[in-house]
Design a protein around this motif. Structure first.
Motif, mmCIF file in Angstrom:
data_model
loop_
_atom_site.group_PDB
_atom_site.id
_atom_site.type_symbol
_atom_site.label_atom_id
_atom_site.label_comp_id
_atom_site.label_asym_id
_atom_site.label_seq_id
_atom_site.Cartn_x
_atom_site.Cartn_y
_atom_site.Cartn_z
ATOM 1 N N VAL B 139 -14.635 -8.825 14.737
ATOM 2 C CA VAL B 139 -15.889 -8.205 14.505
ATOM 3 C C VAL B 139 -16.535 -8.248 12.863
ATOM 4 O O VAL B 139 -15.417 -9.101 11.990
ATOM 5 N N VAL B 140 -17.850 -8.687 12.207
ATOM 6 C CA VAL B 140 -18.608 -9.050 10.963
ATOM 7 C C VAL B 140 -19.344 -7.367 11.441
ATOM 8 O O VAL B 140 -20.376 -6.832 11.797
ATOM 9 N N LEU B 141 -19.476 -6.837 10.060
ATOM 10 C CA LEU B 141 -19.736 -5.799 9.216
ATOM 11 C C LEU B 141 -20.702 -6.216 8.998
ATOM 12 O O LEU B 141 -21.040 -7.095 8.176
ATOM 13 N N GLY B 142 -22.225 -4.984 8.905
ATOM 14 C CA GLY B 142 -22.970 -5.394 7.848
ATOM 15 C C GLY B 142 -22.641 -4.736 6.527
ATOM 16 O O GLY B 142 -21.191 -3.776 6.412
ATOM 17 N N TYR B 143 -23.625 -4.603 6.500
ATOM 18 C CA TYR B 143 -23.367 -4.636 4.427
ATOM 19 C C TYR B 143 -23.000 -2.940 3.953
ATOM 20 O O TYR B 143 -21.606 -2.642 3.356
ATOM 21 N N GLU B 144 -24.440 -2.187 4.542
ATOM 22 C CA GLU B 144 -23.484 -0.580 4.520
ATOM 23 C C GLU B 144 -22.599 -0.074 5.570
ATOM 24 O O GLU B 144 -21.767 0.941 4.844
ATOM 25 N N VAL B 145 -22.022 -1.094 6.850
ATOM 26 C CA VAL B 145 -21.261 -0.290 7.234
ATOM 27 C C VAL B 145 -19.726 -0.641 6.203
ATOM 28 O O VAL B 145 -18.801 0.393 6.195
ATOM 29 N N ALA B 146 -19.689 -1.608 5.882
ATOM 30 C CA ALA B 146 -18.261 -1.960 5.187
ATOM 31 C C ALA B 146 -18.373 -1.187 4.263
ATOM 32 O O ALA B 146 -17.334 -0.141 3.628
ATOM 33 N N SER B 147 -19.884 -0.764 3.053
ATOM 34 C CA SER B 147 -19.896 -0.396 1.570
ATOM 35 C C SER B 147 -19.365 1.330 1.817
ATOM 36 O O SER B 147 -18.495 2.422 0.798
ATOM 37 N N LYS B 148 -20.004 1.925 3.178
ATOM 38 C CA LYS B 148 -19.713 3.507 3.645
ATOM 39 C C LYS B 148 -18.054 3.401 3.662
ATOM 40 O O LYS B 148 -18.002 4.560 3.612
ATOM 41 N N LEU B 149 -17.858 3.100 5.042
ATOM 42 C CA LEU B 149 -15.875 3.157 5.360
ATOM 43 C C LEU B 149 -15.362 2.833 4.302
ATOM 44 O O LEU B 149 -14.136 3.156 5.304
ATOM 45 N N GLY B 150 -15.453 2.139 3.503
ATOM 46 C CA GLY B 150 -14.526 1.403 2.863
ATOM 47 C C GLY B 150 -13.556 0.329 3.853
ATOM 48 O O GLY B 150 -12.741 0.134 3.551
ATOM 49 N N LEU B 151 -14.748 -0.267 4.055
ATOM 50 C CA LEU B 151 -13.435 -1.153 5.466
ATOM 51 C C LEU B 151 -13.721 -2.958 4.494
ATOM 52 O O LEU B 151 -14.319 -2.910 3.868
ATOM 53 N N THR B 152 -12.350 -3.658 4.559
ATOM 54 C CA THR B 152 -12.569 -4.746 4.006
ATOM 55 C C THR B 152 -11.714 -6.275 4.881
ATOM 56 O O THR B 152 -11.509 -5.437 6.025
ATOM 57 N N VAL B 153 -12.243 -7.193 4.878
ATOM 58 C CA VAL B 153 -12.004 -8.202 5.847
ATOM 59 C C VAL B 153 -10.617 -7.560 6.490
ATOM 60 O O VAL B 153 -9.590 -7.683 5.152
ATOM 61 N N GLY B 154 -9.577 -7.793 7.612
ATOM 62 C CA GLY B 154 -8.111 -7.607 7.555
ATOM 63 C C GLY B 154 -8.496 -6.647 8.073
ATOM 64 O O GLY B 154 -7.032 -6.663 8.803
ATOM 65 N N ASP B 155 -9.030 -5.354 7.661
ATOM 66 C CA ASP B 155 -9.032 -4.207 8.359
ATOM 67 C C ASP B 155 -9.145 -3.889 9.637
ATOM 68 O O ASP B 155 -9.883 -5.032 10.472
ATOM 69 N N ASN B 156 -8.291 -3.396 10.947
ATOM 70 C CA ASN B 156 -8.710 -3.115 12.021
ATOM 71 C C ASN B 156 -9.022 -1.427 12.241
ATOM 72 O O ASN B 156 -8.924 -0.433 11.163
ATOM 73 N N PHE B 157 -9.701 -1.690 13.735
ATOM 74 C CA PHE B 157 -10.525 0.321 14.223
ATOM 75 C C PHE B 157 -10.529 -0.640 15.507
ATOM 76 O O PHE B 157 -10.107 -0.790 16.203
ATOM 77 N N VAL B 158 -10.544 1.274 15.304
ATOM 78 C CA VAL B 158 -10.683 1.268 17.004
ATOM 79 C C VAL B 158 -12.160 1.953 17.077
ATOM 80 O O VAL B 158 -12.513 3.005 16.843
ATOM 81 N N GLY B 159 -13.519 1.161 18.528
ATOM 82 C CA GLY B 159 -14.403 1.608 18.676
ATOM 83 C C GLY B 159 -14.092 3.273 19.578
ATOM 84 O O GLY B 159 -13.326 3.352 19.863
ATOM 85 N N SER B 160 -15.695 3.823 19.688
ATOM 86 C CA SER B 160 -15.800 4.435 20.514
ATOM 87 C C SER B 160 -16.763 4.920 21.631
ATOM 88 O O SER B 160 -17.896 3.819 21.125
ATOM 89 N N HIS B 161 -16.462 4.597 22.600
ATOM 90 C CA HIS B 161 -17.790 4.836 24.101
ATOM 91 C C HIS B 161 -18.762 6.040 22.865
ATOM 92 O O HIS B 161 -19.175 6.964 22.642
#
Lengths: 210, 407
Positions: B139-161
Motif C-alpha cells: 500500500v501507499v499512504l496519503g500524506y495525512e494518513v502517514a503523519s496522523k497514524l505515525g506509519l512509515t515505509v515497511g510498517d504493516n497493518f491490518v485493515g478492517s471491513h
C-alpha cells in the motif's frame, strides 16, 4: 483690544435690548452687573462669538467677529477668547490635563503653558484626575485653566462664583484677575454676585440697579 | 490630543455599552466570515478533487452518493458492479480513460482504495518516500494518513471491513507500506492506496500464495478468470460528444449508473444553498441590530453630551469637527467589531476543523485570509457611518449659546 459698537439683540421682536457700547484696552477689566434675566449671559454670548447680534459689531484685536463665518469664527474663538461658565463643564471622559490639551488641539495651539497654568491654579497634582473626583472649587479652577490654555486675548466669565462659597468665590476672582494681568488680557466678568463687586472698579450695570 | 483619541475616550467612558455593541456586531460578522471561509475552500476543494473526472460509473442508487463516495470518499458506496460489465464499457469509443476503484475497507477510519497507477496520475501525485505498490497487499499512504497514524515505509497493518473505524478486522493478511505520498492538498492525503487485487484478496476465504507473489496490474483492469467485482469507475471522455451520449447510454443499461461530478456537486450546493442563505440572513439581521444598537447608543449619549459638544465649540471646534467626532465613534466601534468578528470567525472554523478530523470539513484551514474579508471591514465601516449619521447631524446642529444658557 475689545470694542462693542451699537449692539442690539432680541429673542422676541419688540423686546429688544440695547447693549451699552464697550471699549477696553489690553489688560483692562470690566464687571457687568445685572439681575437674573437682565440679559447678562446674552451679552457674554455675543461678546464671545457664540450668538450673532441683530445689529452692531464686535471687534477683537481689530478683527470683526461676526464678519468671520463658520469654522474660521470657531478657530478665532478658540485661539483668542477664553470663556468660563457658571458651571465648570469639564468634559468628564477626559482627565484634567486632557481637557486643556483638547483646547490646544481645537485651536491649533501648542499647549506649552499648560503645566505652569495648572501649577498656578494649584491643581497640578490633579492633572491626571477625572472630573468626578474633583471638588467644586477645583473643578472651577480647571475650567479657568482650560479657558486660559491658549493664552487668549479676551477672558469672559459668566457668573464664575455663583456656585461657590465665600472662600472659593474670593479665590476664583483673584485668580481670574491675576491670570488676566499675567496674560495682559481683557477680562470681563458678568455677574449678579455682590461679592465680586469690590474686586473690579470698572463696572457697568444693565437692567437697573442690583 | 486628536479626534481619534477624543472619540476613543468617549467610548471607553462607557465600557459596557461599547463592549456590547462591539460583541453584537462581531457575532454577526463572525458568522459571515465562517460562511465565506467554508464556502470558498469547500468549493475549491470540491472542484480540485473532481478535476479530470468527467463521469463516475457505479451501481444503481443515488447519483450524489456515488459521486461523494467515489470522488470525495465521504459517503458509503452504492454497491459493487460486475467487472465484465465494466470491461465491456471500457471498450466504448467515447471513453478515453477509465480507472476502476475497489472500495469498502478502512484502516483507523482512513479509507483503503484499490485502484491502479492511473489514479495517481490523474491527480499528478508524487511519491514522498518509498515506492509505489507492486504486489498484492502493498500500500501507499496519503500524506495525512502517514503523519496522523505515525506509519512509515515497511510498517504493516491490518485493515478492517467497512468504511467507519469500528468495523471488524480482516485478521488474515496484513498490508505492507511500500511508500508514502508527498502532500497533495487534495483527497489523496486521506486515503490508503493499493491495487484492486489487494482489496479482492483480503475478502477471499482461501489462501492462494502463488497469487500473492504475482505483480498487480498497473493500468486498466486486472486480468483474471474469476468472477470479480469493482465498486466504481472514473471515466474521462474522449470528446465533447461523449458528455451527451455516454451518460444516457450507461443509465439505460440495467446494472450500471453514471453520474457527472460537476452536475451533482452543483446540485449539492443548490441544496446546501438554502441553509447557507438562512444563516446568512440571520447574520445580516444580527448586523442590522448591531447597527441599530450603535445608533441608539450614540443618539442617547448625545442627549447627555450636548453640553460637552457646546463646550468643545467654545474651545474652537467647528461644526464639521463635531460631526466628524460622532461619526468617528461609530466607525471605531464597527472597525473593532469587524476585527473581533473576523478573528472570531477564524477561531470558530479552527475549532470546527479540530473536532472533525476525518469529516467533510477536515481539509479546511482557518489560516487563510480572503479578499472578501477586507470587504467585511468595508461593510462594517459603512454600518458605522450610517448608524452615526443622524446623531452626528444633531451634533453638527448644536446651538452653543442656547445649550450653554440651559441650567
Amino acid at each position: 483690544m475689545l470694542v462693542a459698537k451699537n449692539i442690539e439683540f432680541h429673542y422676541i421682536k419688540d423686546q429688544s435690548f440695547i447693549i451699552p457700547d464697550i471699549s477696553l484696552n489690553q489688560g483692562e477689566q470690566l464687571l457687568i452687573l445685572g439681575k437674573s434675566g437682565s440679559g447678562k449671559t446674552t451679552i457674554l454670548n455675543i461678546l464671545g462669538g457664540l450668538l450673532k447680534p441683530i445689529m452692531g459689531e464686535i471687534l477683537i484685536g481689530g478683527t470683526s467677529l461676526y464678519q468671520l463665518n463658520g469654522a474660521s469664527l470657531d478657530k478665532f474663538r478658540g485661539k483668542n477668547i477664553g470663556i468660563i461658565f457658571q458651571k465648570p463643564h469639564i468634559l468628564s471622559p477626559l482627565t484634567v490635563e486632557e481637557n486643556l490639551q483638547l483646547a490646544n488641539f481645537f485651536s491649533g495651539a501648542n499647549g506649552g503653558k499648560n503645566e505652569i497654568l495648572l501649577k498656578d491654579l494649584g491643581i497640578f497634582d490633579k492633572r491626571k484626575a477625572k472630573v468626578n473626583t474633583l471638588s467644586e472649587g477645583e473643578a472651577q479652577r480647571v475650567s479657568i485653566a482650560r479657558a486660559l490654555a491658549n493664552s487668549p486675548k479676551v477672558i469672559l466669565a459668566d457668573e464664575p462664583t455663583a456656585s461657590l462659597d465665600d472662600d472659593n468665590a474670593e479665590k476664583v476672582v483673584k485668580l481670574l484677575k491675576e491670570q488676566a494681568e499675567k496674560f495682559n488680557a481683557v477680562l470681563i466678568i458678568v455677574t449678579h454676585d455682590q461679592r465680586v463687586k469690590n474686586h473690579i472698579s470698572n463696572q457697568i450695570t444693565i437692567g437697573g440697579e442690583v | 490630543m486628536n479626534m481619534l483619541k477624543l472619540s476613543w475616550k468617549y467610548l471607553v467612558a462607557k465600557p459596557l455599552n461599547t463592549g456590547l455593541n462591539i460583541i453584537l456586531l462581531a457575532l454577526g460578522l463572525a458568522i459571515i466570515t465562517v460562511l465565506i471561509l467554508i464556502q470558498d475552500q469547500f468549493e475549491k476543494k470540491m472542484t480540485r478533487d473532481a478535476e479530470g473526472i468527467d463521469l463516475v460509473v457505479g451501481a444503481k442508487g443515488s447519483p450524489l452518493q456515488l459521486i461523494l463516495s467515489s470522488v470525495y470518499h465521504i459517503d458509503f458506496p452504492t454497491g459493487n458492479i460486475d467487472m465484465q460489465d465494466a470491461i465491456a464499457l471500457s471498450k466504448n469509443r467515447l471513453i478515453k480513460n477509465i480507472i476502476p476503484l475497489g472500495l469498502g475497507d478502512n484502516y483507523q477510519g482512513y479509507r483503503i482504495v484499490g485502484t491502479n497507477y492511473d489514479y495517481l496520475e490523474l491527480y499528478n501525485a508524487k511519491m514522498g518516500e518509498g515506492k509505489i505498490w507492486e504486489k498484492p497487499f502493498d500500500v501507499v499512504l496519503g500524506y495525512e494518513v502517514a503523519s496522523k497514524l505515525g506509519l512509515t515505509v515497511g510498517d504493516n497493518f491490518v485493515g478492517s471491513h467497512g468504511i467507519g473505524s469500528s468495523s471488524h478486522e480482516h485478521d488474515e493478511h496484513p498490508y505492507n507500506v511500500t511508500g508514502i505520498l508527498a502532500k497533495q492538498g487534495n483527497v489523496l492525503d486521506k486515503l490508503v492506496l493499493t491495487s484492486i487485487e489487494s482489496v479482492w484478496y483480503t475478502h477471499d476465504e482461501g489462501h492462494d500464495h502463488d497469487k500473492f507473489e504475482k505483480s498487480v496490474s498497473k493500468s486498466g483492469f486486472p486480468e483474471t478468470d474469476e468472477e470479480r467485482e469493482v465498486t466504481s469507475l472514473l471515466v474521462q471522455y474522449r470528446n465533447p460528444m461523449a458528455a451527451v451520449q455516454l451518460p444516457r447510454y450507461i443509465n439505460s443499461r440495467s446494472a450500471l449508473q453514471a453520474a457527472s461530478p460537476a452536475f451533482e456537486i452543483s446540485r449539492l450546493f443548490e441544496l446546501l444553498g438554502v441553509g447557507v442563505k438562512l444563516i446568512q440572513g440571520l447574520a445580516v439581521v444580527i448586523i442590522v441590530i448591531a447597527g441599530l444598537g450603535i445608533f441608539i447608543a450614540l443618539f442617547n449619549s448625545l442627549k447627555e453630551r450636548k453640553y460637552d459638544l457646546a463646550v468643545m465649540r467654545t474651545l474652537g471646534a467647528s461644526r464639521g469637527q463635531l460631526f466628524f467626532h460622532i461619526v468617528l465613534e461609530g466607525v471605531i466601534l464597527t472597525v473593532l467589531g469587524a476585527l473581533v468578528g473576523i478573528l472570531m470567525g477564524h477561531l470558530f472554523l479552527a475549532l470546527l476543523v479540530m473536532q472533525n478530523e476525518q469529516g467533510a470539513v477536515s481539509g479546511l484551514t482557518s489560516a487563510v485570509f480572503l479578499q472578501e474579508e477586507v470587504w467585511i471591514l468595508v461593510y462594517a465601516i459603512m454600518v458605522g457611518i450610517i448608524a452615526s449619521l443622524i446623531p452626528a447631524w444633531s451634533a453638527y446642529q448644536t446651538d452653543i449659546a442656547k445649550q450653554l444658557s440651559k441650567p
